[in-house]
Scaffold this motif. Sequence first.
Motif, mmCIF file in Angstrom:
data_model
loop_
_atom_site.group_PDB
_atom_site.id
_atom_site.type_symbol
_atom_site.label_atom_id
_atom_site.label_comp_id
_atom_site.label_asym_id
_atom_site.label_seq_id
_atom_site.Cartn_x
_atom_site.Cartn_y
_atom_site.Cartn_z
ATOM 1 N N ARG A 136 18.282 34.675 84.391
ATOM 2 C CA ARG A 136 18.581 35.842 83.563
ATOM 3 C C ARG A 136 18.906 35.423 82.129
ATOM 4 O O ARG A 136 18.386 35.987 81.166
ATOM 5 N N GLU A 162 16.689 36.276 78.780
ATOM 6 C CA GLU A 162 17.303 37.041 77.692
ATOM 7 C C GLU A 162 17.196 36.301 76.363
ATOM 8 O O GLU A 162 17.158 36.928 75.307
ATOM 9 N N GLN A 163 17.158 34.983 76.422
ATOM 10 C CA GLN A 163 17.024 34.175 75.209
ATOM 11 C C GLN A 163 15.572 34.070 74.746
ATOM 12 O O GLN A 163 15.287 33.441 73.742
ATOM 13 N N PRO A 193 14.843 38.982 86.590
ATOM 14 C CA PRO A 193 14.524 39.653 85.313
ATOM 15 C C PRO A 193 13.054 39.483 84.936
ATOM 16 O O PRO A 193 12.428 38.551 85.317
#
Length: 40
Positions: A18, A22-23, A40
């Motif tokens: 995750r 997200e990065q 994700p």
Amino acid sequence: MKILIIGGTGTISTAVVRLLSEQGHEVSVINRGTRNAVLP
């Protein structure tokens, strides 16, 4: 960056997947089990 996670559906590795996604990293996960974790 392209990153491969082996066994990515456990407690710690799910959080790592995750965070990496997200990065903005392109994350691939290989899992030998039958757990139906949502990634994700």
